[in-house]
Write an enzyme that holds these catalytic residues in place. Structure first.
Site, PDB file in Angstrom:
ATOM      1  N   LYS A  29     -40.026 -25.957   6.060  1.00 17.70           N
ATOM      2  CA  LYS A  29     -41.221 -26.728   6.383  1.00 17.70           C
ATOM      3  C   LYS A  29     -41.110 -27.314   7.794  1.00 17.70           C
ATOM      4  O   LYS A  29     -42.035 -27.176   8.613  1.00 17.70           O
ATOM      5  CB  LYS A  29     -41.384 -27.841   5.345  1.00 17.70           C
ATOM      6  CG  LYS A  29     -42.650 -28.655   5.512  1.00 17.70           C
ATOM      7  CD  LYS A  29     -42.685 -29.828   4.530  1.00 17.70           C
ATOM      8  CE  LYS A  29     -42.829 -29.377   3.082  1.00 17.70           C
ATOM      9  NZ  LYS A  29     -44.216 -28.926   2.776  1.00 17.70           N
ATOM     10  N   ARG A  99     -40.961 -35.890   3.107  1.00 17.50           N
ATOM     11  CA  ARG A  99     -40.796 -34.708   2.237  1.00 17.50           C
ATOM     12  C   ARG A  99     -39.414 -34.105   2.441  1.00 17.50           C
ATOM     13  O   ARG A  99     -38.893 -34.110   3.552  1.00 17.50           O
ATOM     14  CB  ARG A  99     -41.828 -33.638   2.596  1.00 17.50           C
ATOM     15  CG  ARG A  99     -43.257 -33.973   2.281  1.00 17.50           C
ATOM     16  CD  ARG A  99     -44.159 -32.812   2.701  1.00 17.50           C
ATOM     17  NE  ARG A  99     -45.528 -33.004   2.261  1.00 17.50           N
ATOM     18  CZ  ARG A  99     -46.484 -33.554   3.006  1.00 17.50           C
ATOM     19  NH1 ARG A  99     -46.216 -33.958   4.234  1.00 17.50           N
ATOM     20  NH2 ARG A  99     -47.713 -33.689   2.524  1.00 17.50           N
ATOM     21  N   GLY A 108     -36.250 -28.947  -8.055  1.00 18.66           N
ATOM     22  CA  GLY A 108     -35.268 -29.954  -8.448  1.00 18.66           C
ATOM     23  C   GLY A 108     -35.041 -30.994  -7.381  1.00 18.66           C
ATOM     24  O   GLY A 108     -34.403 -32.019  -7.637  1.00 18.66           O
ATOM     25  N   MET A 110     -36.431 -33.803  -4.349  1.00 17.60           N
ATOM     26  CA  MET A 110     -37.430 -34.857  -4.387  1.00 17.60           C
ATOM     27  C   MET A 110     -38.811 -34.385  -3.957  1.00 17.60           C
ATOM     28  O   MET A 110     -38.954 -33.610  -3.031  1.00 17.60           O
ATOM     29  CB  MET A 110     -36.989 -35.998  -3.495  1.00 17.60           C
ATOM     30  CG  MET A 110     -37.558 -37.312  -3.947  1.00 17.60           C
ATOM     31  SD  MET A 110     -37.345 -38.557  -2.672  1.00 17.60           S
ATOM     32  CE  MET A 110     -38.581 -38.012  -1.503  1.00 17.60           C
ATOM     33  N   ARG A 343     -47.551 -20.837   6.376  1.00 17.34           N
ATOM     34  CA  ARG A 343     -46.461 -20.054   5.803  1.00 17.34           C
ATOM     35  C   ARG A 343     -46.984 -18.640   5.549  1.00 17.34           C
ATOM     36  O   ARG A 343     -48.206 -18.427   5.550  1.00 17.34           O
ATOM     37  CB  ARG A 343     -45.947 -20.676   4.504  1.00 17.34           C
ATOM     38  CG  ARG A 343     -47.012 -20.832   3.458  1.00 17.34           C
ATOM     39  CD  ARG A 343     -46.492 -21.550   2.230  1.00 17.34           C
ATOM     40  NE  ARG A 343     -47.591 -21.753   1.280  1.00 17.34           N
ATOM     41  CZ  ARG A 343     -47.514 -22.506   0.203  1.00 17.34           C
ATOM     42  NH1 ARG A 343     -46.403 -23.141  -0.073  1.00 17.34           N
ATOM     43  NH2 ARG A 343     -48.548 -22.621  -0.601  1.00 17.34           N
ATOM     44  N   HIS A 461     -38.558   1.015 -27.359  1.00 15.86           N
ATOM     45  CA  HIS A 461     -39.164   2.338 -27.376  1.00 15.86           C
ATOM     46  C   HIS A 461     -40.578   2.311 -26.820  1.00 15.86           C
ATOM     47  O   HIS A 461     -40.942   3.104 -25.947  1.00 15.86           O
ATOM     48  CB  HIS A 461     -39.147   2.877 -28.810  1.00 15.86           C
ATOM     49  CG  HIS A 461     -39.789   4.224 -28.943  1.00 15.86           C
ATOM     50  ND1 HIS A 461     -41.093   4.395 -29.349  1.00 15.86           N
ATOM     51  CD2 HIS A 461     -39.321   5.461 -28.673  1.00 15.86           C
ATOM     52  CE1 HIS A 461     -41.388   5.686 -29.353  1.00 15.86           C
ATOM     53  NE2 HIS A 461     -40.323   6.358 -28.937  1.00 15.86           N
ATOM     54  N   ARG A 623     -32.404  17.312 -20.210  1.00 18.16           N
ATOM     55  CA  ARG A 623     -31.388  16.721 -21.085  1.00 18.16           C
ATOM     56  C   ARG A 623     -31.482  17.348 -22.466  1.00 18.16           C
ATOM     57  O   ARG A 623     -32.570  17.399 -23.057  1.00 18.16           O
ATOM     58  CB  ARG A 623     -31.602  15.213 -21.195  1.00 18.16           C
ATOM     59  CG  ARG A 623     -30.614  14.560 -22.141  1.00 18.16           C
ATOM     60  CD  ARG A 623     -30.784  13.054 -22.171  1.00 18.16           C
ATOM     61  NE  ARG A 623     -31.974  12.681 -22.917  1.00 18.16           N
ATOM     62  CZ  ARG A 623     -32.352  11.413 -23.081  1.00 18.16           C
ATOM     63  NH1 ARG A 623     -31.663  10.422 -22.543  1.00 18.16           N
ATOM     64  NH2 ARG A 623     -33.436  11.126 -23.773  1.00 18.16           N
ATOM     65  N   SER A 769     -25.587  12.050 -13.753  1.00 19.53           N
ATOM     66  CA  SER A 769     -26.803  11.252 -13.695  1.00 19.53           C
ATOM     67  C   SER A 769     -26.538   9.999 -14.516  1.00 19.53           C
ATOM     68  O   SER A 769     -26.259  10.080 -15.710  1.00 19.53           O
ATOM     69  CB  SER A 769     -27.971  12.048 -14.278  1.00 19.53           C
ATOM     70  OG  SER A 769     -29.120  11.242 -14.285  1.00 19.53           O
ATOM     71  N   GLY A 771     -27.152   7.220 -16.773  1.00 22.41           N
ATOM     72  CA  GLY A 771     -28.141   6.781 -17.751  1.00 22.41           C
ATOM     73  C   GLY A 771     -27.952   5.286 -17.935  1.00 22.41           C
ATOM     74  O   GLY A 771     -27.252   4.846 -18.829  1.00 22.41           O
ATOM     75  N   CYS A 841     -31.041   8.047 -13.849  1.00 18.49           N
ATOM     76  CA  CYS A 841     -32.279   8.379 -14.554  1.00 18.49           C
ATOM     77  C   CYS A 841     -32.656   7.331 -15.574  1.00 18.49           C
ATOM     78  O   CYS A 841     -33.493   7.555 -16.411  1.00 18.49           O
ATOM     79  CB  CYS A 841     -32.167   9.755 -15.216  1.00 18.49           C
ATOM     80  SG  CYS A 841     -30.894   9.826 -16.472  1.00 18.49           S
ATOM     81  N   TYR A 861     -29.947  10.790  -5.464  1.00 15.44           N
ATOM     82  CA  TYR A 861     -31.353  10.584  -5.841  1.00 15.44           C
ATOM     83  C   TYR A 861     -31.479   9.527  -6.919  1.00 15.44           C
ATOM     84  O   TYR A 861     -30.505   9.201  -7.603  1.00 15.44           O
ATOM     85  CB  TYR A 861     -31.991  11.899  -6.314  1.00 15.44           C
ATOM     86  CG  TYR A 861     -31.449  12.399  -7.634  1.00 15.44           C
ATOM     87  CD1 TYR A 861     -31.976  11.947  -8.853  1.00 15.44           C
ATOM     88  CD2 TYR A 861     -30.412  13.319  -7.673  1.00 15.44           C
ATOM     89  CE1 TYR A 861     -31.467  12.394 -10.058  1.00 15.44           C
ATOM     90  CE2 TYR A 861     -29.902  13.767  -8.882  1.00 15.44           C
ATOM     91  CZ  TYR A 861     -30.429  13.299 -10.066  1.00 15.44           C
ATOM     92  OH  TYR A 861     -29.920  13.727 -11.264  1.00 15.44           O
TER      93      TYR A 861
END
Lengths: 889, 889
Positions: A29, A99, A108, A110, A343, A461, A623, A769, A771, A841, A861
């Site tokens: 600020k 401030r 948290g 002031m 800002r 799922h 797979r 890969s 998982g 993946c 990748y």
């Protein structure tokens, strides 16, 4: 000779001692107020006490360095001279705000104290000067409340109690109904409350007020809440908080005053138009509180043309200076404009893209900066339908936002019912509402516009499948009660019957009763342009998780460079396939299984042909069957009876098989590579179908790059056995076809042991890969289907900073990913002289922070849902540009 | 000048070129034959072709080094001169055997070929010389069979077929019914089979036979089976196999001949007595085949006093020489004794202990050697009842040997029925037979003499609980079918009714119908002495897993030095406790839970008082509640109705709660530390009960060392929150009591993430205890309740060398244990200047190989079932002595 450190930085009157790049010293600020002032933007004069003072205060045993006091006095004198008012003056007092402000925004600490400088004498002066006693006494009573509660530890409720009592006595309802005299009386009572709790009277010396407020800010730095926040967020690099002291200005002194908030561009669309609201004769909080309806900012042109013109100039100045869209607050006091804050403005994804691209065109920023400016995740907004922002909606419940976008449809309570409903009314939208979903439900899920479940988390799922399809989904919405018998759901005291409309917002998790219009996204030219810059920049490839030719084609449109995960299990649920699949599962012996598998093989081959064609020239990782077999059998009597009838076998046999396949922890049971180890014929059929399909597509003149992925490998022996078997099948297929295709055999690294022994596994695997869904489950010992029962307590207790199924847990799971990659790469190079191709993946492949991690680990990748491909492309570019990919703090 | 390497080592006639420590070069068999010969023990002369020849053979593209041939010729000449017979002599031919023999015993290599040297001419000479044509032709036809099938690839069945055909023609049943002429005919037919398959006649030149046999041995080294075996067992240090060529001797040439096997001490008891059998006029295979009943070896004293005396001398010589109990084979040919083999004799656990201790007394070995001589696992035999070895038993099924010892009881099919049966017939033994067991069954399980389950593996609930109690248990016995309705089980075609006797042998996995007497173990003085040597040697402490004062006391008798794991969940299943526990689980709110917990607290406190008293002066690690809450509720209608009645609540409520608590993967769900994170009052009660009990016991003048263990920690935040809470409870308890006790707060490391982030966790934890059961489950992704469905395929395919729930998987899980220990120790030292105490409390704490691993990792202690404490003590001593703790190969 030691120089006294500079502890206080003044600003105002077109000058400033600080700059915007001094956030560490002045806080965010303070640094921005200084910057605005120094570039000639009018801000009320003030000064910032540095974060170093806070640091020295604690180092010195809670004592301020001696040089602070004279520097503050000097800075205050400057404010007095700039404002032409005296602090504590009984006629025309200078009032100030105090401030806190650290380099990072931090809950948290002031809160603000306004109106410092008022006392029994100066309040009268203010009343006279403004001719508004009510205004003056209201300011005074607010000061006592704020000062008492935030600086001196008096409970705010004690003041509120007096206010309520007085309103009762005066028989009025609103604070604003109290007269000046009432407020004068209230000040008296507030002072009594203050004395009683603090043990001394409200300080009449404004300097005393000021120093007490400054100390309160410093003390709040080590307050419980702030310390805990820093611990949880692992913030350790900050010195302390700064303190900002600034002259008050008032927008509520009459019709020549006012206040407003604005964005330098439209934060929703990104259009290069001034955007905001204002209120005449009002304070900032009035705009926020929504008691009065503010006017659009363009209206100000007619009400205060000079001020409006000044604002438009400031708008341009700020953008030219910050080279970024700004969010500003301003106040007009008696016709004079003051900017109170600037800002970086928050914006929607589409606005972010448009602003970034247009700013490049305008020459404000370069392409790399533009890429960093767009939060990768925010691209969601460009890719999915949204609730019409013009619609008025009331959310009746909020679940977990599992798959973004909005959807509206008629409530249906089972997948089968959805299929039946769709057959009868193919034009009507369906909202599938379930306790949870399972692979049996996919047909119904696919037909639904949106999915809402009572249980499950972001990796359940329903969530995973919906995200894969880009279908809006809200899960874990505990507030809904499903009563299938009665054909209805209840949400609190509201009942929604089957066939009634329900709307969900998968971006926020909101559930809305009734039909809310949605708007389709438009992928603008700006978006395409930004993506082309991202592709130029990134080194990480982006593939997609796709199980159908349609998904594959769609992902390719979104820029996917191959398929990183083609799951084969979804292919066995439709029509005749599920019948043959069940025949296979219910077969008594290998022979029976082989026969059923032979029936399935043409379907599989056809699936793969379609996918290979769609991915002509790009690699496709397939797979082998992964889930436990029981997922293909119904678990209810009706379903089991039907299967028995369909297959012409006794229902007892079906039940017995379901019972046999039942597992205490199916996630850790007979699935993945354990299936073909036990039933090799299953793997054989799949490998045959893949390679026959590849040959078929190759014969059509297309380029096929199949990569066969064996899931759930935990030991190199599993892989070596299954690879040998697959190679034997390949030889047979190639011999029969009289031609060959090149293909790879690799594995998913999703079992912790696989990562730990990646060196052994890489001797057999041609690619890895990761998982990370299962790897996260096992590394944490979390079942993603069951975390709903304790995850709320975990989030509440800040045990997890973020859902590890959404963003990769770098501290734990990440270690395994790094170890697995490094060990695997090294061993493959040593033993075979080859670079081991490594990808990911899991769901994390589409999460920006995780994508950056994958880039840094050196993966080749990432692979993600089609709808997250552009997000991953952008995140991969940001990784190159050194972005940490972190969430906003 | 290069010297020709020595490729062939001769032995015989009291001399030898090799020694027993040349196993690497001569193989185990060759080295021991040489050794026996060189110390003057009569062995038939022969020679060994070294493993280097095998190595050079493969290096040289399957060509023997040139120098081999003359060296073999020379050695063969020496055998001829020592035996006084000529190879290929047509009157009195020298016959030889050819055997493979590597440094390690290895399946898959070529079997023995006997009687080499016989051909159409010499067979006649042998017939004349022995006056036994039948003997000669039988030897010849066996040679053709063995040579053809093992050296030349003819199928053994082809020879067998001819034998069967001839017996049919001759209308005889047994091979021995065939006459000399019949065998002569058979030789003709065997030779025809040989010619047909090999493409040339059976070699008549004995040298030709010999060389072909030698080459066959070398070729078998790279045969599929042998290569695969070495790959699986990760044997890579061997050069090759040796070939042993040795003169044949015959024990079946008349009543002055014979053959026998013997141990230099009693392998069952360890008594210092010659132990064995012999048969007059017989070959070695007759003793093994069991067609004739052999005589006890002492009988030989009267039949062949000279030979017997010679044998007794050899017995002493071998023991003095090898300083180890020997297992020997011998043949007497025409009154002359020949030793054919000596090797270390296998023995029971009690024999091993007695022999080792007595050999120390005799001055043969020192204490350290004695400690290494006893396989730690074999101590089982000293600690548990066994089937009476005199009883004749027929096993009708074999399951997984889950908890050793034998038990016999009346079949009961449910835990509740066991409780009821016991109330009515407290004197009658119970055999509990279940599909699987769950924590609800513990009361019934505890009353049973033995437990038999149809499913589950070595780490299933039944197995773990039974092992903890030292109760015999067989699990995963798929052959049994349980029919609770009919009140019976079927095993194959046999039916066993409830109440019928059934016996199990938990050491072998055998199931026997009916009552078999068992014998109780005697812990002899030898055992105590060996243990005292172990205790002097080891540095690793040994604690026990015990949940009751009785178990604790028993473990202390067995030498436990504390409790490493006191599980608290078993404490909630009896009597009123389960009622209060269920009240707690079914409570609507915190208040209700607190009330139920208050009722449970006195029970908990009492449990802990008993345990602390039993463990006076020793540390006691108590694990807070670990299992998911649904385990405390019944899952069947009847049980749920009863609970509803008992608690006075609607059954729907019970059902709803069971439904709510249902999890897809309970192993990965709401359990462990996740319970007190969600319901802090549960942890509070347990901590209070522990510390109040500690104070109570301390006040009695005893020494209490409580260690509170928080299970299933995956993040340091979980531990930090729960530790803070526990410390607050402690402060409250100590304040109320007006006194304190020292205690520690630590955690189980059983989640992979905990091991990976052990540095963070050690900042909060005062000790680590590796929970390797769950750590193994999660690192492999194996549910120990479900592995039954694929583990057989895994064992068959040699994917796992050993059950990872029994012996710690050092390659995978072991990495996490090492990493967790190292990271935790380092961080604790750096942050707190303290040594972090590290132990293990999984099942592996009682497995010798795993104990050695724990010692090598630097753990402070292992903890295991009371009955495995002596095993762990011995294994810990062996670890110091550098034993690898590996299984026999």
């Amino acid at each position: 000779m030691s120089t006294t450190p500079k502890y206080v930085y003044s600003f105002g009157d077109g000058k400033a001692e600080g700059r915007s790049d001094m956030k560490e010293l002045l806080g965010g600020k303070g640094a921005n107020l200084a910057e605005m002032s120094s570039i000639g933007i009018p801000v009320p004069p003030g000064f910032t006490i540095t974060t170093e003072v806070c640091h020295d205060y604690y180092e010195g045993g809670k004592k301020l360095p001696e040089a602070v006091k004279p520097q503050v006095e000097a800075a205050l004198n400057l404010v007095e001279s700039q404002s032409g008012k005296k602090f504590g003056d009984s006629h025309d007092p200078l009032l100030v705000s105090v401030r806190s402000g650290a380099a990072l925004s931090m809950p948290g600490m002031m809160n603000t104290i306004l109106n410092l400088g008022l006392n029994d004498a100066s309040v009268e002066g203010l009343a006279k000067k403004t001719g508004n006693a009510r205004f003056a006494y209201d300011g005074y009573r607010r000061l006592i409340d704020m000062f008492g509660s935030t600086a001196m530890g008096v409970e705010h409720e004690a003041f509120e109690h007096e206010l309520s009592k007085l309103k009762e006595e005066k028989k009025v309802k609103l604070d604003t109904d109290l007269t000046a005299d009432d407020l004068k009386e209230l000040v008296k009572r507030y002072k009594a409350v203050y004395s009683k709790h603090v043990g001394e009277g409200f300080p009449q010396d404004p300097k005393d007020q000021l120093w007490k407020a400054i100390m309160a800010v410093f003390n709040s730095w080590m307050g419980n809440k702030a310390v805990q926040y820093r611990r949880i967020e692992r913030i350790s690099e900050l010195k302390g908080t700064a303190v900002n002291v600034q002259a008050m200005v008032f927008g509520n002194t009459g019709t020549n005053s006012g206040t407003g908030v604005a964005f330098t561009r439209d934060p929703n669309t990104g259009a290069d138009e001034f955007f905001g609201d204002y209120l005449i004769n009002a304070q900032g909080e009035d705009v926020v509180a929504g008691i009065r309806t503010p006017e659009p900012i363009t209206q100000l042109d007619s009400e205060m043309p000079k001020v409006y013109k000044q604002l438009m100039d400031i708008r341009q100045k700020l953008e030219q200076h910050y080279k970024e869209m700004q969010d500003v607050e301003f106040t007009v006091e008696e016709g004079t404009l003051y900017m109170l804050q600037t800002r970086t403005g928050k914006r929607t994804g589409s606005a972010a893209v448009r602003i970034a691209v247009e700013m490049v065109k305008e020459g404000l920023i370069d392409e790399k900066t533009a890429l960093k400016r767009v939060a990768a995740d925010s691209l969601n907004h460009l890719l999915l339908p949204q609730l019409d922002p013009k619609a008025k909606v009331t959310s009746v419940a909020r679940g977990i936002a599992a798959s973004p976008g909005a959807a509206c449809g008629k409530v249906i309570l089972s997948a089968d019912a959805a299929v039946a409903f769709h057959e009868e009314h193919p034009e009507q939208p369906i909202m599938l509402v379930r306790k949870e979903t399972s692979p049996e439900d996919v047909a119904g899920m696919h037909l639904a516009k949106g999915i809402l479940t009572q249980t499950g988390g972001k990796a359940s799922h329903a969530a995973v499948v919906a995200r894969g399809w880009g279908k809006p989904c809200v899960v874990g919405c505990e507030a809904i009660q499903i009563d299938e018998k009665k054909g209805q759901i209840t949400i609190g005291d509201k009942v929604v019957k089957v066939g009634d409309y329900l709307t969900i917002n998968g971006t926020t998790g909101d559930v809305i009763i009734g039909q809310v219009p949605t708007v389709d996204p438009t992928i603008s030219g700006h978006f395409a342009e930004l993506m082309s810059w991202a592709d130029k920049t990134r080194t990480l490839k982006v593939r997609t998780n796709a199980d159908t030719p349609a998904d594959a084609a769609k992902a390719r449109e979104f820029g996917a460079e191959g398929i990183g995960l083609c799951r084969t299990e979804h292919m066995f649920f439709e029509g005749q396939r599920i019948v043959d699949m069940r025949k296979m599962i219910l077969a008594d012996d290998t022979e029976g299984r082989v026969k059923a598998l032979q029936a399935l093989e043409p379907y599989q081959r056809k699936d793969f042909v379609g996918i290979f064609e769609a991915m002509d020239g790009l690699p496709v990782t397939i797979r082998l069957l992964d889930p436990p077999l029981h997922e293909f059998l119904p678990h209810d009597d009706a379903g089991q009876n039907e299967v028995a009838k369909q297959l012409g076998i006794p229902v007892e046999k079906v039940k017995r098989r379901v019972e046999q396949l039942h597992e205490a922890n199916p996630m850790l049971g007979l699935r993945g590579c354990r299936l073909p180890i036990k039933f090799p014929e299953i793997g054989d059929m799949q490998v045959r179908a893949i390679l026959e399909a590849a040959i078929e597509v190759k014969k059509k003149g297309k380029s096929v790059l199949p990569e066969i992925m064996i899931p759930l490998i935990g030991t190199v022996e599993e892989l070596s056995i299954l690879k040998k078997r697959a190679l034997a099948v390949a030889e047979e297929v190639f011999k029969k076809a009289g031609t060959k295709v090149e293909f790879l055999i690799g594995t998913m690294i999703e079992i912790p042991r696989a990562a730990l022994t990646a060196d052994q596994i890489a001797e057999e695997a041609e690619f890895f890969s990761f998982g990370t869904n299962d790897l996260t489950q096992l590394t944490f010992g979390f079942s993603r289907d069951d975390i709903g029962s304790f995850m709320p307590a975990y989030i509440e207790n800040k045990i997890l900073p973020v859902d590890p199924f959404q963003t990769l847990d770098q501290a734990g799971v990440g270690q395994l990913v790094e170890m697995g990659t490094a060990k695997g790469r090294k061993a493959r190079k040593e033993k075979h002289g080859e670079h081991l191709k490594v990808g990911i993946c899991g769901e994390h492949g589409g999460d920006p922070e995780s994508v950056v991690f994958c880039h840094n680990v050196g993966m080749d990748y990432v692979s993600c849902s089609p709808f997250r491909v552009p997000i991953a492309r952008l995140a991969a570019a940001q990784a190159v540009l050194g972005s940490a990919g972190q969430r906003d703090k």
